[in-house]
Design an enzyme around this catalytic site. Structure first.
Site, PDB file in Angstrom:
ATOM      1  N   ALA A  65     -85.379   9.110 -30.025  1.00  0.00           N
ATOM      2  CA  ALA A  65     -84.342   9.333 -28.853  1.00  0.00           C
ATOM      3  C   ALA A  65     -85.410   9.878 -27.630  1.00  0.00           C
ATOM      4  CB  ALA A  65     -83.118  10.297 -29.067  1.00  0.00           C
ATOM      5  N   GLY A 109     -84.405   9.780 -33.793  1.00  0.00           N
ATOM      6  CA  GLY A 109     -83.576   8.616 -33.533  1.00  0.00           C
ATOM      7  C   GLY A 109     -83.970   7.172 -33.809  1.00  0.00           C
ATOM      8  N   GLU A 112     -83.248   7.315 -37.373  1.00  0.00           N
ATOM      9  CA  GLU A 112     -81.551   6.939 -37.761  1.00  0.00           C
ATOM     10  C   GLU A 112     -81.105   5.806 -37.358  1.00  0.00           C
ATOM     11  OE1 GLU A 112     -81.648  10.609 -35.042  1.00  0.00           O
ATOM     12  OE2 GLU A 112     -80.259  11.270 -36.453  1.00  0.00           O
ATOM     13  N   GLU A 132     -86.987  16.351 -35.270  1.00  0.00           N
ATOM     14  CA  GLU A 132     -86.082  17.279 -34.108  1.00  0.00           C
ATOM     15  C   GLU A 132     -86.001  18.719 -34.002  1.00  0.00           C
ATOM     16  OE1 GLU A 132     -84.785  14.740 -36.148  1.00  0.00           O
ATOM     17  OE2 GLU A 132     -83.912  13.215 -35.056  1.00  0.00           O
TER      18      GLU A 132
HETATM   19  N1  CAA Z   1     -89.398  10.315 -26.264  1.00  0.00           N
HETATM   20  C1  CAA Z   1     -89.821  10.244 -24.740  1.00  0.00           C
HETATM   21  N2  CAA Z   1     -90.948   9.951 -24.562  1.00  0.00           N
HETATM   22  C2  CAA Z   1     -91.782   9.754 -25.976  1.00  0.00           C
HETATM   23  C3  CAA Z   1     -91.332  10.056 -27.089  1.00  0.00           C
HETATM   24  C4  CAA Z   1     -89.887  10.334 -27.091  1.00  0.00           C
HETATM   25  N3  CAA Z   1     -89.222  10.438 -28.359  1.00  0.00           N
HETATM   26  N4  CAA Z   1     -92.130   9.969 -28.065  1.00  0.00           N
HETATM   27  C5  CAA Z   1     -93.183   9.601 -27.391  1.00  0.00           C
HETATM   28  N5  CAA Z   1     -93.124   9.587 -25.997  1.00  0.00           N
HETATM   29  C6  CAA Z   1     -94.228   9.297 -24.889  1.00  0.00           C
HETATM   30  C7  CAA Z   1     -95.179  10.510 -24.881  1.00  0.00           C
HETATM   31  O1  CAA Z   1     -94.476  11.481 -23.932  1.00  0.00           O
HETATM   32  C8  CAA Z   1     -96.366   9.833 -24.008  1.00  0.00           C
HETATM   33  O2  CAA Z   1     -95.884   9.587 -22.863  1.00  0.00           O
HETATM   34  P1  CAA Z   1     -97.156   9.735 -21.648  1.00  0.00           P
HETATM   35  O3  CAA Z   1     -98.066   8.878 -22.090  1.00  0.00           O
HETATM   36  O4  CAA Z   1     -96.146   9.369 -20.378  1.00  0.00           O
HETATM   37  O5  CAA Z   1     -97.255  11.298 -21.763  1.00  0.00           O
HETATM   38  C9  CAA Z   1     -96.313   8.247 -25.009  1.00  0.00           C
HETATM   39  O6  CAA Z   1     -94.947   8.092 -25.456  1.00  0.00           O
HETATM   40  C10 CAA Z   1     -97.201   8.145 -26.056  1.00  0.00           C
HETATM   41  O7  CAA Z   1     -96.906   9.577 -26.842  1.00  0.00           O
HETATM   42  P2  CAA Z   1     -98.114  10.394 -27.359  1.00  0.00           P
HETATM   43  O8  CAA Z   1     -99.066  10.469 -26.277  1.00  0.00           O
HETATM   44  O9  CAA Z   1     -97.299  11.485 -27.717  1.00  0.00           O
HETATM   45  O10 CAA Z   1     -98.993   9.677 -28.382  1.00  0.00           O
HETATM   46  P3  CAA Z   1     -99.511  10.159 -29.747  1.00  0.00           P
HETATM   47  O11 CAA Z   1     -99.984   8.721 -30.506  1.00  0.00           O
HETATM   48  O12 CAA Z   1    -100.483  11.274 -29.429  1.00  0.00           O
HETATM   49  O13 CAA Z   1     -98.229  10.781 -30.660  1.00  0.00           O
HETATM   50  C11 CAA Z   1     -96.186  10.716 -31.787  1.00  0.00           C
HETATM   51  C12 CAA Z   1     -97.471  10.154 -31.291  1.00  0.00           C
HETATM   52  C13 CAA Z   1     -96.598  11.718 -33.094  1.00  0.00           C
HETATM   53  C14 CAA Z   1     -95.052   9.942 -32.109  1.00  0.00           C
HETATM   54  C15 CAA Z   1     -95.760  11.745 -30.542  1.00  0.00           C
HETATM   55  O14 CAA Z   1     -95.572  10.836 -29.412  1.00  0.00           O
HETATM   56  C16 CAA Z   1     -94.428  12.530 -30.886  1.00  0.00           C
HETATM   57  O15 CAA Z   1     -94.444  13.380 -31.594  1.00  0.00           O
HETATM   58  N6  CAA Z   1     -93.334  11.770 -30.247  1.00  0.00           N
HETATM   59  C17 CAA Z   1     -91.815  12.661 -30.494  1.00  0.00           C
HETATM   60  C18 CAA Z   1     -91.253  12.450 -31.849  1.00  0.00           C
HETATM   61  C19 CAA Z   1     -90.081  13.239 -31.766  1.00  0.00           C
HETATM   62  O16 CAA Z   1     -89.833  14.394 -31.735  1.00  0.00           O
HETATM   63  N7  CAA Z   1     -88.761  12.314 -32.052  1.00  0.00           N
HETATM   64  C20 CAA Z   1     -87.526  12.909 -32.186  1.00  0.00           C
HETATM   65  C21 CAA Z   1     -86.810  12.806 -30.934  1.00  0.00           C
HETATM   66  S1  CAA Z   1     -85.525  13.685 -30.558  1.00  0.00           S
HETATM   67  C22 CAA Z   1     -84.269  12.819 -31.258  1.00  0.00           C
HETATM   68  O17 CAA Z   1     -84.469  11.489 -31.891  1.00  0.00           O
HETATM   69  C23 CAA Z   1     -82.863  13.411 -31.572  1.00  0.00           C
HETATM   70  C24 CAA Z   1     -82.025  12.706 -32.432  1.00  0.00           C
HETATM   71  O18 CAA Z   1     -81.787  12.544 -33.412  1.00  0.00           O
HETATM   72  C25 CAA Z   1     -80.995  11.552 -31.916  1.00  0.00           C
END
Ligand code: CAA
Length: 258
Positions: A65, A109, A112, A132
């Site tokens: 998400a 998400g 999911e 998460e």
């Molecule tokens: N939401 C918003 N933006 C996101 C995102 C997310 N879930 N995942 C990645 N992005 C964005 C980053 O902020 C970044 O944007 P900027 O260039 O503007 O900074 C861009 O995508 C590229 O991401 P990274 O620079 O972090 O890329 P990476 O290759 O170094 O890492 C990754 C990849 C390991 C997937 C890392 O992006 C990450 O950990 N993302 C988050 C994963 C996460 O925590 N997901 C769960 C979300 S909460 C949820 O889903 C709740 C639910 O159950 C409903």
């Protein structure tokens, strides 16, 4: 169908919805999921379409998400809008068969939504996770429930409590995905599976999906009775007559309801 955050393409009776938000690794913002829900509603109403593929990019199916969108939400914001139920669950409510073709990150998400699909075909580069807990929350789009049903308590606890990622091989071993294929073959294999499904009787495929999903809601006795009644009802259809007659006549069936 023209959208800003997804691409919808069609090939005969198969439609593909591709997340197209590469800069955010296909993070599932509300606007994107509103578009997905809209596309699914149109594809469900389209009599030609018999199966849908949901996919992302090589790098990410979806990284979860949209954290930036949620970051400053209050309880009241998130309770009142209930966007996950309203839009994201549209994938789970879709009545026709839908396959997730996953490569790269499939997190939070993203995982999911993939689990809301009927089955997951993964590339060998896919990475699954429910991270998460690292954000001070837990899965909120069905992960605690669907992941546990898919892979059992021990692994679901491991994934949700440590927030670690699982590679495609482990995901297949755990039963989260149905097949793992080389990245270059992902859309070909998913397309072949979808075409095979879409070549069957559409209502019979839909009832099969409905009956398997009923197993999550019912006791075994209720589920078996439900299956039997629907199985019996299939003998009212032209497609049952055609399917069995074609077998006996040693030819391919030509189902009417496609
Ligand atoms: N939401 C918003 N933006 C996101 C995102 C997310 N879930 N995942 C990645 N992005 C964005 C980053 O902020 C970044 O944007 P900027 O260039 O503007 O900074 C861009 O995508 C590229 O991401 P990274 O620079 O972090 O890329 P990476 O290759 O170094 O890492 C990754 C990849 C390991 C997937 C890392 O992006 C990450 O950990 N993302 C988050 C994963 C996460 O925590 N997901 C769960 C979300 S909460 C949820 O889903 C709740 C639910 O159950 C409903």
């Amino acid at each position: 169908m023209k959208y800003d955050m997804i691409e919808v393409t069609r090939n005969g009776a198969v439609a593909t919805i591709q997340f197209d938000r590469p800069k955010a690794l296909n993070a599932l913002c509300t606007e994107m999921m509103v578009e997905v829900a809209d596309a699914l509603a149109k594809l469900e109403a389209d009599n030609v379409i018999g199966c849908v593929i949901l996919t992302g990019s090589d790098k990410a199916f979806a990284a979860g998400a949209d954290i930036k969108e949620m970051q400053n939400n209050s309880y009241m914001d998130i309770y009142k809008s209930d966007v996950f139920e309203k839009h994201h669950e549209a994938v789970a409510r879709f009545r026709k068969p839908i396959i997730a073709a996953v490569s790269g990150y499939c997190l939070g998400g993203g995982c999911e939504v993939a689990m809301m699909c009927d089955f997951i075909i993964a590339s060998d580069t896919a990475k699954f996770g429910q991270p998460e807990i690292n954000l001070g929350v837990m899965p909120g789009m069905g992960g605690t429930q669907r992941l546990t049903l898919a892979i059992g308590k021990s692994k679901a606890m491991d994934m949700c409590l440590t927030g670690r990622m699982m590679d495609a091989e482990e995901a297949e071993r755990a039963g989260l995905v149905s097949r793992v294929v080389p990245l270059d073959d992902l859309l070909t294999v998913a397309g072949e599976a979808a075409a095979k499904i879409a070549g069957q009787s559409h209502p019979i495929a839909m009832m099969t999906k409905e009956t398997i999903n009923a197993s999550f809601e019912m006791s075994l006795t209720q589920g078996l009775r439900y299956e039997r009644r629907l199985f019996q009802s299939m003998f009212t259809t032209d497609d049952q007559k055609e399917g069995m007659t074609a077998f006996v006549e040693k030819r391919k069936p030509h189902f009417k309801h496609k």
